[in-house]
Design a protein around this motif. Structure first.
Motif, PDB file in Angstrom:
ATOM      1  N   GLU A  53       1.066  -1.266  -0.519  1.00 42.39           N
ATOM      2  CA  GLU A  53      -0.111   0.047   0.134  1.00 42.39           C
ATOM      3  C   GLU A  53       0.312   1.066   0.201  1.00 42.39           C
ATOM      4  OE1 GLU A  53      -2.705   2.920  -0.356  1.00 42.39           O
ATOM      5  OE2 GLU A  53      -3.488   0.748   0.303  1.00 42.39           O
ATOM      6  N   ASP A  54       0.890   2.551  -0.764  1.00 36.92           N
ATOM      7  CA  ASP A  54       1.033   3.588  -1.411  1.00 36.92           C
ATOM      8  C   ASP A  54       0.350   4.286  -1.283  1.00 36.92           C
ATOM      9  OD1 ASP A  54       2.520   5.392  -1.905  1.00 36.92           O
ATOM     10  OD2 ASP A  54       4.783   4.405  -2.449  1.00 36.92           O
ATOM     11  N   GLY A  55       0.232   5.506  -0.767  1.00 37.10           N
ATOM     12  CA  GLY A  55      -1.023   6.634  -0.813  1.00 37.10           C
ATOM     13  C   GLY A  55      -0.738   7.260  -2.353  1.00 37.10           C
ATOM     14  N   ASP A  56       0.263   6.796  -2.951  1.00 40.17           N
ATOM     15  CA  ASP A  56       0.442   8.182  -4.283  1.00 40.17           C
ATOM     16  C   ASP A  56       0.225   7.077  -5.307  1.00 40.17           C
ATOM     17  OD1 ASP A  56       2.021   9.620  -2.487  1.00 40.17           O
ATOM     18  OD2 ASP A  56       3.806   8.148  -3.339  1.00 40.17           O
ATOM     19  N   TRP A  57      -0.415   5.841  -4.991  1.00 41.78           N
ATOM     20  CA  TRP A  57      -1.085   5.003  -5.946  1.00 41.78           C
ATOM     21  C   TRP A  57      -2.639   4.356  -6.198  1.00 41.78           C
ATOM     22  CZ3 TRP A  57       1.583   2.728  -9.511  1.00 41.78           C
ATOM     23  CH2 TRP A  57       3.274   2.473 -10.213  1.00 41.78           C
ATOM     24  N   PHE A  58      -2.886   4.463  -7.696  1.00 40.70           N
ATOM     25  CA  PHE A  58      -4.548   5.136  -7.701  1.00 40.70           C
ATOM     26  C   PHE A  58      -4.124   3.331  -8.190  1.00 40.70           C
ATOM     27  CE2 PHE A  58      -7.791   5.182 -10.979  1.00 40.70           C
ATOM     28  CZ  PHE A  58      -9.061   5.169  -9.888  1.00 40.70           C
ATOM     29  N   HIS A  59      -5.608   2.272  -7.425  1.00 46.59           N
ATOM     30  CA  HIS A  59      -5.809   1.123  -7.483  1.00 46.59           C
ATOM     31  C   HIS A  59      -7.070   1.074  -8.617  1.00 46.59           C
ATOM     32  CE1 HIS A  59      -3.208   1.140  -4.255  1.00 46.59           C
ATOM     33  NE2 HIS A  59      -2.012   0.120  -4.051  1.00 46.59           N
ATOM     34  N   VAL A  60      -6.448  -0.193  -9.781  1.00 47.19           N
ATOM     35  CA  VAL A  60      -7.093   0.060  -9.914  1.00 47.19           C
ATOM     36  C   VAL A  60      -7.591  -1.329 -10.286  1.00 47.19           C
ATOM     37  CG1 VAL A  60      -8.943   0.355 -12.525  1.00 47.19           C
ATOM     38  CG2 VAL A  60      -7.676   2.065 -11.431  1.00 47.19           C
ATOM     39  N   THR A  61      -9.525  -2.240 -10.913  1.00 46.14           N
ATOM     40  CA  THR A  61      -9.314  -3.854 -11.360  1.00 46.14           C
ATOM     41  C   THR A  61     -10.804  -3.222 -12.287  1.00 46.14           C
ATOM     42  OG1 THR A  61      -9.246  -5.699 -10.775  1.00 46.14           O
ATOM     43  CG2 THR A  61     -10.919  -4.467  -9.326  1.00 46.14           C
ATOM     44  N   CYS A  62     -10.705  -4.520 -13.304  1.00 47.23           N
ATOM     45  CA  CYS A  62     -12.074  -4.520 -13.846  1.00 47.23           C
ATOM     46  C   CYS A  62     -11.749  -6.260 -14.695  1.00 47.23           C
ATOM     47  CB  CYS A  62     -11.731  -3.485 -15.390  1.00 47.23           C
ATOM     48  SG  CYS A  62     -10.811  -4.972 -17.198  1.00 47.23           S
ATOM     49  N   GLY A  69      -8.123   5.403 -18.842  1.00 42.19           N
ATOM     50  CA  GLY A  69      -7.602   6.769 -18.649  1.00 42.19           C
ATOM     51  C   GLY A  69      -8.395   7.396 -17.887  1.00 42.19           C
ATOM     52  N   SER A  70      -9.419   7.953 -18.311  1.00 40.58           N
ATOM     53  CA  SER A  70      -9.788   9.311 -17.890  1.00 40.58           C
ATOM     54  C   SER A  70      -9.955   9.283 -15.972  1.00 40.58           C
ATOM     55  CB  SER A  70     -11.657   9.403 -18.171  1.00 40.58           C
ATOM     56  OG  SER A  70     -12.555  10.012 -17.936  1.00 40.58           O
ATOM     57  N   VAL A  71     -10.295   8.184 -15.741  1.00 41.71           N
ATOM     58  CA  VAL A  71     -10.583   7.937 -14.641  1.00 41.71           C
ATOM     59  C   VAL A  71      -9.072   8.318 -13.473  1.00 41.71           C
ATOM     60  CG1 VAL A  71     -12.240   6.475 -14.030  1.00 41.71           C
ATOM     61  CG2 VAL A  71     -10.572   5.754 -13.908  1.00 41.71           C
ATOM     62  N   SER A  72      -7.925   7.446 -14.548  1.00 41.52           N
ATOM     63  CA  SER A  72      -5.973   7.350 -13.847  1.00 41.52           C
ATOM     64  C   SER A  72      -5.533   8.976 -14.947  1.00 41.52           C
ATOM     65  CB  SER A  72      -5.707   6.112 -14.138  1.00 41.52           C
ATOM     66  OG  SER A  72      -5.474   6.114 -15.710  1.00 41.52           O
ATOM     67  N   ALA A  73      -6.092   9.516 -15.342  1.00 39.92           N
ATOM     68  CA  ALA A  73      -5.303  10.903 -15.755  1.00 39.92           C
ATOM     69  C   ALA A  73      -4.402  11.088 -14.726  1.00 39.92           C
ATOM     70  CB  ALA A  73      -6.001  11.739 -15.814  1.00 39.92           C
ATOM     71  N   ASP A  74      -3.582  11.633 -14.893  1.00 39.65           N
ATOM     72  CA  ASP A  74      -2.193  12.334 -13.999  1.00 39.65           C
ATOM     73  C   ASP A  74      -2.847  11.836 -13.036  1.00 39.65           C
ATOM     74  OD1 ASP A  74      -1.709  14.434 -16.036  1.00 39.65           O
ATOM     75  OD2 ASP A  74      -3.202  15.606 -15.581  1.00 39.65           O
ATOM     76  N   LYS A  75      -2.449  10.782 -13.060  1.00 36.28           N
ATOM     77  CA  LYS A  75      -2.237  10.077 -11.805  1.00 36.28           C
ATOM     78  C   LYS A  75      -1.375   7.999 -11.651  1.00 36.28           C
ATOM     79  CE  LYS A  75      -7.289  10.454 -10.085  1.00 36.28           C
ATOM     80  NZ  LYS A  75      -8.373   9.700  -9.768  1.00 36.28           N
ATOM     81  N   GLN A  76      -0.379   8.077 -10.834  1.00 39.56           N
ATOM     82  CA  GLN A  76       0.024   7.112 -11.168  1.00 39.56           C
ATOM     83  C   GLN A  76      -0.256   5.924 -10.935  1.00 39.56           C
ATOM     84  OE1 GLN A  76       4.483   6.262  -9.994  1.00 39.56           O
ATOM     85  NE2 GLN A  76       4.260   6.293  -8.007  1.00 39.56           N
ATOM     86  N   THR A  77      -1.092   5.355 -11.460  1.00 34.50           N
ATOM     87  CA  THR A  77      -1.837   4.280 -10.885  1.00 34.50           C
ATOM     88  C   THR A  77      -0.723   2.593 -11.171  1.00 34.50           C
ATOM     89  OG1 THR A  77      -3.034   5.514 -12.914  1.00 34.50           O
ATOM     90  CG2 THR A  77      -3.915   2.813 -12.669  1.00 34.50           C
ATOM     91  N   CYS A  78      -1.696   1.995 -10.770  1.00 32.43           N
ATOM     92  CA  CYS A  78      -1.854   0.408 -10.368  1.00 32.43           C
ATOM     93  C   CYS A  78      -2.755  -0.722 -10.511  1.00 32.43           C
ATOM     94  CB  CYS A  78      -1.408  -0.551  -8.574  1.00 32.43           C
ATOM     95  SG  CYS A  78      -0.514  -1.801  -8.983  1.00 32.43           S
ATOM     96  N   PHE A  79      -2.535  -1.184 -11.852  1.00 30.32           N
ATOM     97  CA  PHE A  79      -3.707  -1.785 -12.368  1.00 30.32           C
ATOM     98  C   PHE A  79      -3.933  -2.930 -12.701  1.00 30.32           C
ATOM     99  CE2 PHE A  79      -6.226  -2.680 -17.340  1.00 30.32           C
ATOM    100  CZ  PHE A  79      -7.313  -3.076 -16.243  1.00 30.32           C
ATOM    101  N   ILE A  80      -4.810  -4.123 -12.070  1.00 35.49           N
ATOM    102  CA  ILE A  80      -4.997  -5.419 -12.611  1.00 35.49           C
ATOM    103  C   ILE A  80      -5.938  -5.956 -12.987  1.00 35.49           C
ATOM    104  CG2 ILE A  80      -4.709  -7.601 -11.691  1.00 35.49           C
ATOM    105  CD1 ILE A  80      -3.357  -6.527  -9.148  1.00 35.49           C
TER     106      ILE A  80
END
Length: 231
Positions: free
Chosen positions: A86-95, A138-149
């Protein structure tokens, strides 16, 4: 003998000095020639180069990884460990399909679900649907450091073919997001695939990893020739 450029320019009324070391004589001459051709000072060229370098350093890196597994425990161990980093700087996404154990686990732990509903209806047209999902991602993660699984391409490989999944991965590569993207594939679900198809899948990813229980192995593919087999 190495040349040292000293660039002096004014900033808010104060002199600022930038030392650029490590230029050999050939680079020194090339810089002088280029500055004469462009009609600008060597300092201006160096400043432009530095600003471009700094811009590239500040951009969020984009990584697209393939993750292969063959049992549910290996996958769940992997997603647990990624979630625990866990790192507060990461935006976590899945689908992916809501019935998938990986999607269930990540959503339970607060990961944003980028799946567009209704999934079952949308996935009937995989190219159109996945492109829309990637645009949404791409829209929800714009300008964010993202971790996507993401488990959507794995599902497409299962429903259609590994070749179709590779085509979807190729679409993603035209719409990459900033951060790290993991694409897990359950090898048990890949029916009737051949090495041509799986190499195409490899080529659409930056690196390949294989999960075995609690371990992660990095798979390196080095092209060789028949003669080297005897060395």
């Amino acid at each position: 003998m190495q040349a040292i450029y000293i660039i002096v320019h004014s900033m808010i009324g104060m002199g600022q000095v930038l030392y650029v070391r490590g230029f050999n004589e050939k680079l020194h001459d090339k810089l002088d020639d280029q500055s004469k051709k462009e009609g600008v000072s060597p300092a201006s060229i160096l400043e432009d180069a530095f600003e471009e370098w700094l811009k590239n350093k500040q951009e969020i890196p984009t990584k697209h990884y393939l993750v292969l597994y063959s049992d549910d425990n290996s996958l769940l161990n992997f997603v647990r460990k990624v979630n625990d980093l866990e790192d507060g700087d990461w935006f976590h996404v899945t689908c992916g399909p809501e019935s998938h154990s990986g999607v269930k686990y990540l959503k339970k732990h607060g990961w944003y679900d980028a799946t567009i509903s209704p999934y079952i209806q949308g996935i009937k047209k995989p190219e159109k649907y996945s492109s829309e999902v990637f645009d949404h991602l791409g829209s929800v993660s714009a300008d964010k450091q993202t971790c996507f699984i993401g488990f959507m391409t794995e599902d497409i490989a299962h429903r259609y073919s590994l070749q179709k999944a590779s085509e979807i991965e190729k679409i993603y590569n035209t719409k990459r997001i900033g951060g790290v993207v993991f694409c897990p594939y359950d090898m048990r679900k890949l029916n009737n695939f051949n090495f041509i198809d799986i190499f195409k899948l490899f080529e659409e990813h930056d690196e390949i990893f294989v999960l075995k229980e609690n371990e992660v192995y990095k798979l390196n593919l080095d092209k060789t020739n028949h003669a080297k087999l005897f060395l």
